[in-house]
Enzyme design. Structure first.
Site, PDB file in Angstrom:
ATOM      1  NE  ARG A  75      -4.173   9.570  -4.613  1.00 23.87           N
ATOM      2  CZ  ARG A  75      -5.362   9.177  -5.050  1.00 23.87           C
ATOM      3  NH1 ARG A  75      -6.473   9.594  -4.444  1.00 23.87           N
ATOM      4  NH2 ARG A  75      -5.469   8.365  -6.086  1.00 23.87           N
TER       5      ARG A  75
ATOM      6  CG  ASP B 138      -6.078  11.382 -11.663  1.00 17.74           C
ATOM      7  OD1 ASP B 138      -5.789  10.276 -11.175  1.00 17.74           O
ATOM      8  OD2 ASP B 138      -5.839  12.462 -11.083  1.00 17.74           O
TER       9      ASP B 138
ATOM     10  NE  ARG C 215      -5.362   4.999 -11.779  1.00 18.03           N
ATOM     11  CZ  ARG C 215      -4.683   5.314 -10.699  1.00 18.03           C
ATOM     12  NH1 ARG C 215      -5.006   6.398 -10.002  1.00 18.03           N
ATOM     13  NH2 ARG C 215      -3.680   4.575 -10.286  1.00 18.03           N
TER      14      ARG C 215
ATOM     15  CG  HIS D 277      -3.557  12.406  -7.624  1.00 15.92           C
ATOM     16  ND1 HIS D 277      -4.178  11.716  -8.647  1.00 15.92           N
ATOM     17  CD2 HIS D 277      -2.762  11.498  -7.011  1.00 15.92           C
ATOM     18  CE1 HIS D 277      -3.774  10.467  -8.631  1.00 15.92           C
ATOM     19  NE2 HIS D 277      -2.920  10.304  -7.651  1.00 15.92           N
TER      20      HIS D 277
HETATM   21  P1  NAD Z   1       7.394   2.073  -2.679  1.00 17.69           P
HETATM   22  O1  NAD Z   1       7.213   1.859  -1.217  1.00 17.69           O
HETATM   23  O2  NAD Z   1       7.429   0.885  -3.575  1.00 17.69           O
HETATM   24  O3  NAD Z   1       8.747   2.895  -2.931  1.00 17.69           O
HETATM   25  C1  NAD Z   1       9.098   4.032  -2.226  1.00 17.69           C
HETATM   26  C2  NAD Z   1      10.608   4.078  -2.186  1.00 17.69           C
HETATM   27  O4  NAD Z   1      11.010   5.347  -1.646  1.00 17.69           O
HETATM   28  C3  NAD Z   1      11.232   2.996  -1.296  1.00 17.69           C
HETATM   29  O5  NAD Z   1      12.151   2.217  -2.064  1.00 17.69           O
HETATM   30  C4  NAD Z   1      11.947   3.798  -0.207  1.00 17.69           C
HETATM   31  O6  NAD Z   1      13.147   3.204   0.251  1.00 17.69           O
HETATM   32  C5  NAD Z   1      12.203   5.103  -0.937  1.00 17.69           C
HETATM   33  N1  NAD Z   1      12.530   6.233  -0.074  1.00 17.69           N
HETATM   34  C6  NAD Z   1      12.006   6.576   1.123  1.00 17.69           C
HETATM   35  N2  NAD Z   1      12.578   7.703   1.578  1.00 17.69           N
HETATM   36  C7  NAD Z   1      13.479   8.093   0.647  1.00 17.69           C
HETATM   37  C8  NAD Z   1      14.384   9.182   0.539  1.00 17.69           C
HETATM   38  N3  NAD Z   1      14.476  10.129   1.481  1.00 17.69           N
HETATM   39  N4  NAD Z   1      15.174   9.256  -0.564  1.00 17.69           N
HETATM   40  C9  NAD Z   1      15.100   8.310  -1.533  1.00 17.69           C
HETATM   41  N5  NAD Z   1      14.262   7.262  -1.485  1.00 17.69           N
HETATM   42  C10 NAD Z   1      13.469   7.155  -0.403  1.00 17.69           C
HETATM   43  O7  NAD Z   1       6.243   3.086  -3.136  1.00 17.69           O
HETATM   44  P2  NAD Z   1       5.698   3.343  -4.649  1.00 17.69           P
HETATM   45  O8  NAD Z   1       4.598   2.424  -4.947  1.00 17.69           O
HETATM   46  O9  NAD Z   1       6.874   3.405  -5.565  1.00 17.69           O
HETATM   47  O10 NAD Z   1       5.047   4.801  -4.464  1.00 17.69           O
HETATM   48  C11 NAD Z   1       5.877   5.906  -4.240  1.00 17.69           C
HETATM   49  C12 NAD Z   1       5.049   7.165  -3.970  1.00 17.69           C
HETATM   50  O11 NAD Z   1       4.340   7.537  -5.152  1.00 17.69           O
HETATM   51  C13 NAD Z   1       3.979   7.008  -2.870  1.00 17.69           C
HETATM   52  O12 NAD Z   1       3.903   8.190  -2.089  1.00 17.69           O
HETATM   53  C14 NAD Z   1       2.692   6.843  -3.673  1.00 17.69           C
HETATM   54  O13 NAD Z   1       1.554   7.213  -2.931  1.00 17.69           O
HETATM   55  C15 NAD Z   1       2.970   7.775  -4.817  1.00 17.69           C
HETATM   56  N6  NAD Z   1       2.152   7.567  -6.012  1.00 17.69           N
HETATM   57  C16 NAD Z   1       1.612   8.676  -6.607  1.00 17.69           C
HETATM   58  C17 NAD Z   1       0.854   8.548  -7.754  1.00 17.69           C
HETATM   59  C18 NAD Z   1       0.295   9.788  -8.432  1.00 17.69           C
HETATM   60  O14 NAD Z   1      -0.623   9.670  -9.210  1.00 17.69           O
HETATM   61  N7  NAD Z   1       0.837  10.955  -8.184  1.00 17.69           N
HETATM   62  C19 NAD Z   1       0.606   7.278  -8.291  1.00 17.69           C
HETATM   63  C20 NAD Z   1       1.187   6.161  -7.675  1.00 17.69           C
HETATM   64  C21 NAD Z   1       1.979   6.311  -6.531  1.00 17.69           C
END
Ligand code: NAD
Length: 255
Positions: A93, A153, A156, A180
């Site tokens: 991450r 978490d 899961r 996380h």
């Molecule tokens: P994804 O690639 O499907 O979507 C990300 C989106 O963000 C894209 O559509 C992109 O265009 C957009 N984006 C980029 N810069 C931007 C900005 N400045 N303003 C607005 N939109 C913007 O990714 P995802 O699978 O949806 O994951 C998103 C994030 O969430 C990742 O960083 C991932 O690691 C994180 N995540 C965290 C957890 C958690 O437990 N906290 C769980 C799952 C995913």
């Protein structure tokens, strides 16, 4: 908190997690309006239109508005921030730090300026650092900037416990604290299945395997998907947090 009739929820990022958050929040009628913002404006608008048309079948009253314009988020009661890159197989991450840090900092600026009283749920990884960045950059008090991790978490861990014990996952109450990442702390001693301590239901070696699988739970899904990371359970966890905050649910969730 504003009444549901005037409530505005903004989901930042219309990727896998963001679009699923918007869908779940709309289906639960969490707000009068959900603003879905993405730098890919057409994507945000397309998903919003698709969700609005889904309302005709599903019967929810929430209006989803897609945009690429930060000004459209002004006056939001709550933000769920999902914008940023997800992991690829083999990445940790923290490999996302530089790229996602710039994204989250730019979002924090318009959250602070346009919605100074909002509550922010950060989802973007690396989570713990992104929460601190959002809080420092907005200047919001800590109680208004939370990270989504503990609910996911724990979900899961609950699922792995349910699989191992044959229990219904709804009867499992599991707790995972800490950052996380691989250093998260599954607290087996506080896990119960319908009130019975996990330690009475299975042996220590099995519990250790379940805890380890939980710590690596996100990576397991990244490895299977090859592109992108988990999104159904992360979005459900984010929306569960939003729902409790917006409805003053008086329950205890880990964040
Ligand atoms: P994804 O690639 O499907 O979507 C990300 C989106 O963000 C894209 O559509 C992109 O265009 C957009 N984006 C980029 N810069 C931007 C900005 N400045 N303003 C607005 N939109 C913007 O990714 P995802 O699978 O949806 O994951 C998103 C994030 O969430 C990742 O960083 C991932 O690691 C994180 N995540 C965290 C957890 C958690 O437990 N906290 C769980 C799952 C995913």
């Amino acid at each position: 908190m504003t009444s549901i009739a005037q409530r505005k929820l903004t989901v930042v990022g219309a990727g896998y997690v963001g679009m699923t958050c918007a869908q779940l929040a709309a289906q639960k009628d969490l707000a009068a309006e959900i603003c879905l913002i993405d730098i890919q404006e057409g994507r945000a608008k397309g998903i919003a239109l698709d969700l609005d048309q889904m309302a005709a079948v599903e019967g929810f009253g929430t209006r989803v508005v897609g945009t690429g314009d930060p000004a459209a988020t002004a006056g939001s009661d709550l933000f769920i921030v999902t914008a940023g890159l997800p992991r690829k197989p083999g990445m940790s991450r923290s490999d996302l730090l530089e790229t996602n840090g710039k994204i989250v900092a730019s979002i924090a600026d318009y959250v602070r300026d346009g919605s100074p009283d909002a509550i922010v749920i950060v989802v973007t990884n690396p989570l713990d650092i992104m929460v601190h960045l959002m809080r420092a950059r907005t200047g919001f008090p800590a109680r208004r900037v939370v990270g989504m991790a503990g609910v996911l978490d724990s979900a899961r861990f609950s699922w792995f416990i349910a699989e191992a014990t044959g229990a219904n996952v709804q009867d499992v109450d599991a707790m995972v604290l800490g950052a996380h990442g691989d250093s998260m702390v599954p607290l087996a001693h506080f896990c119960t299945v319908n009130g019975v301590q996990l330690e009475h239901l299975t042996d220590r070696a099995t519990i250790a395997v379940l805890a380890d699988r939980t710590r690596k739970g996100g990576g397991e899904i990244v490895g299977l998907l090859k592109t992108g990371s988990a999104f159904y359970a992360p979005a459900a966890a984010s929306v569960a947090m939003a729902r409790l905050i917006l409805n003053d649910g008086r329950r205890l969730l880990l964040c």
